[in-house]
Design an enzyme around this catalytic site. Structure first.
Site, PDB file in Angstrom:
ATOM      1  NE  ARG A  72      15.543  -4.679   0.996  1.00 38.80           N
ATOM      2  CZ  ARG A  72      15.124  -3.435   0.730  1.00 38.80           C
ATOM      3  NH1 ARG A  72      15.569  -2.425   1.432  1.00 38.80           N
ATOM      4  NH2 ARG A  72      14.258  -3.224  -0.225  1.00 38.80           N
ATOM      5  CG  ASN A 100       8.199  -2.050  -6.030  1.00 37.95           C
ATOM      6  OD1 ASN A 100       7.828  -1.655  -4.920  1.00 37.95           O
ATOM      7  ND2 ASN A 100       7.484  -2.856  -6.790  1.00 37.95           N
ATOM      8  CG  HIS A 119      10.526   5.332  -2.724  1.00 39.26           C
ATOM      9  ND1 HIS A 119       9.528   4.610  -2.111  1.00 39.26           N
ATOM     10  CD2 HIS A 119      10.148   6.635  -2.632  1.00 39.26           C
ATOM     11  CE1 HIS A 119       8.579   5.449  -1.674  1.00 39.26           C
ATOM     12  NE2 HIS A 119       8.931   6.668  -1.988  1.00 39.26           N
TER      13      HIS A 119
HETATM   14  P1  OAD Z   1       4.001  -1.836   1.653  1.00 39.71           P
HETATM   15  O1  OAD Z   1       4.707  -3.010   2.214  1.00 39.71           O
HETATM   16  O2  OAD Z   1       3.719  -0.697   2.565  1.00 39.71           O
HETATM   17  O3  OAD Z   1       2.608  -2.287   1.041  1.00 39.71           O
HETATM   18  C1  OAD Z   1       2.518  -3.403   0.193  1.00 39.71           C
HETATM   19  C2  OAD Z   1       1.047  -3.657  -0.090  1.00 39.71           C
HETATM   20  O4  OAD Z   1       0.984  -4.706  -1.036  1.00 39.71           O
HETATM   21  C3  OAD Z   1       0.225  -4.087   1.116  1.00 39.71           C
HETATM   22  O5  OAD Z   1      -1.018  -3.417   1.126  1.00 39.71           O
HETATM   23  C4  OAD Z   1       0.030  -5.586   0.898  1.00 39.71           C
HETATM   24  O6  OAD Z   1      -1.175  -6.065   1.447  1.00 39.71           O
HETATM   25  C5  OAD Z   1       0.017  -5.654  -0.606  1.00 39.71           C
HETATM   26  N1  OAD Z   1       0.408  -6.973  -1.149  1.00 39.71           N
HETATM   27  C6  OAD Z   1       1.247  -7.894  -0.606  1.00 39.71           C
HETATM   28  N2  OAD Z   1       1.409  -8.929  -1.436  1.00 39.71           N
HETATM   29  C7  OAD Z   1       0.652  -8.662  -2.524  1.00 39.71           C
HETATM   30  C8  OAD Z   1       0.406  -9.341  -3.741  1.00 39.71           C
HETATM   31  N3  OAD Z   1       0.976 -10.524  -4.020  1.00 39.71           N
HETATM   32  N4  OAD Z   1      -0.421  -8.768  -4.639  1.00 39.71           N
HETATM   33  C9  OAD Z   1      -1.018  -7.575  -4.378  1.00 39.71           C
HETATM   34  N5  OAD Z   1      -0.820  -6.885  -3.245  1.00 39.71           N
HETATM   35  C10 OAD Z   1       0.020  -7.411  -2.333  1.00 39.71           C
HETATM   36  O7  OAD Z   1       4.843  -1.383   0.373  1.00 39.71           O
HETATM   37  P2  OAD Z   1       4.821   0.023  -0.377  1.00 39.71           P
HETATM   38  O8  OAD Z   1       3.472   0.599  -0.419  1.00 39.71           O
HETATM   39  O9  OAD Z   1       5.558  -0.188  -1.645  1.00 39.71           O
HETATM   40  O10 OAD Z   1      10.235   3.052   0.916  1.00 39.71           O
HETATM   41  O11 OAD Z   1       5.712   0.880   0.599  1.00 39.71           O
HETATM   42  C11 OAD Z   1       6.066   2.181   0.248  1.00 39.71           C
HETATM   43  C12 OAD Z   1       7.478   2.475   0.693  1.00 39.71           C
HETATM   44  O12 OAD Z   1       7.618   2.173   2.074  1.00 39.71           O
HETATM   45  C13 OAD Z   1       8.535   1.625   0.013  1.00 39.71           C
HETATM   46  O13 OAD Z   1       8.911   2.127  -1.255  1.00 39.71           O
HETATM   47  C14 OAD Z   1       9.669   1.733   0.985  1.00 39.71           C
HETATM   48  C15 OAD Z   1       8.917   1.557   2.277  1.00 39.71           C
HETATM   49  O14 OAD Z   1       9.507   2.119   3.389  1.00 39.71           O
HETATM   50  C16 OAD Z   1      11.521   3.210   0.668  1.00 39.71           C
HETATM   51  O15 OAD Z   1      12.286   2.282   0.479  1.00 39.71           O
HETATM   52  C17 OAD Z   1      11.927   4.652   0.652  1.00 39.71           C
END
Ligand code: OAD
Length: 249
Positions: A72, A100, A119
């Site tokens: 990554r 992020n 995180h």
């Molecule tokens: P997710 O992958 O859970 O959610 C990402 C969100 O962004 C989803 O709802 C997508 O639909 C949306 N999305 C994708 N592309 C997009 C774009 N171009 N513009 C706007 N929205 C978009 O990611 P997080 O919520 O960040 O934890 O996940 C939370 C945590 O879960 C992360 O920090 C990570 C993971 O396990 C750790 O690493 C501890």
């Protein structure tokens, strides 16, 4: 959409303080995979978080975990901020709480002191021994293989938070404080499913903050939003923020 965008601009203009709470969707248009959206390449649809993002997984097979993070890291090394990061970086009064582990807000020009990485970060390694916690910067394009801590001899690991681990304490305290005090929380690109981080949206709302959500699909944050802008961050954020007078201070 134009109507919603102008309502959101008015809301930002009436806010003395704006905090941005971001997730993986903010960096998706920079080529970094999200974790769990509908995209086929979302990380947790291809890989097992119990193996790769937990203490148990690391202790069982540290070489495998480090190899995965180094893979990554090489992708992150080439990633550049997208239009969403750049639009946010124009606003030097905005403070950021991000889930992020990338450094794209910093690369876009947001001062590091304005960003709380809830995180952790993929740009550093730390010792896995909780009473040592030696840290080192990592060269993303050329990350070191599995190695021991030069101070205590335990294994070094990525300085990220894994499932089941506590968030970095001072970052968490400061992030909660920001969300309690902010006038507007701009929630960008998060599924709002991972707690305690996602609880910050509830906290901000309970303390009277307005909530604007920018995401390409509805999420758990939708019902908390005063205004929800469905679309990509790289498209919506410049339209929301460019050439608009926001935040007088
Ligand atoms: P997710 O992958 O859970 O959610 C990402 C969100 O962004 C989803 O709802 C997508 O639909 C949306 N999305 C994708 N592309 C997009 C774009 N171009 N513009 C706007 N929205 C978009 O990611 P997080 O919520 O960040 O934890 O996940 C939370 C945590 O879960 C992360 O920090 C990570 C993971 O396990 C750790 O690493 C501890």
């Amino acid at each position: 959409m134009e109507n919603l965008l102008s309502q959101a601009r008015a809301l930002l203009q009436g806010s003395a303080t704006v905090t941005v709470f971001s997730g993986a969707g903010l960096s998706a248009e920079s080529g970094l995979s999200t974790f769990r959206d509908k995209q086929a390449d979302a990380l947790w649809s291809r890989f097992d978080p119990a193996e790769l993002a937990s203490v148990q997984g690391f202790e069982k097979d540290p070489g495998h975990v480090i190899e995965w993070y180094n893979w990554r890291r090489k992708i992150h090394a080439d990633a550049q901020p997208n239009a969403g990061h750049r639009a946010l970086a124009q606003r030097d009064t905005f403070l950021h709480v991000t889930q992020n582990v990338d450094n794209l807000l910093e690369k876009a020009g947001v001062p590091a002191g304005n960003i709380h990485h809830l995180h952790g970060t993929i740009t550093r390694d730390r010792c896995h021994n909780p009473s040592c916690c030696h840290e080192e910067a990592v060269e993303l394009a050329n990350p070191a293989p599995m190695r021991q801590c030069p101070l205590c001899g335990q294994l070094m690991r990525p300085a990220v938070v894994w499932f089941g681990e506590n968030l970095p304490e001072s970052t968490w305290i400061q992030s909660r404080e920001l969300c309690r005090q902010t006038d507007c929380l701009l929630v960008v690109g998060t599924s709002a499913t991972v707690y305690p981080a996602a609880g910050l949206i509830h906290l901000a709302r309970q303390h009277g903050s307005k909530i604007i959500v920018v995401n390409n699909e509805t999420t758990g944050a939708s019902e908390l939003a005063d205004i929800e802008l469905i679309g990509s961050a790289g498209n919506i954020l410049p339209r929301l923020l460019d050439n608009v007078a926001i935040c007088p201070q």
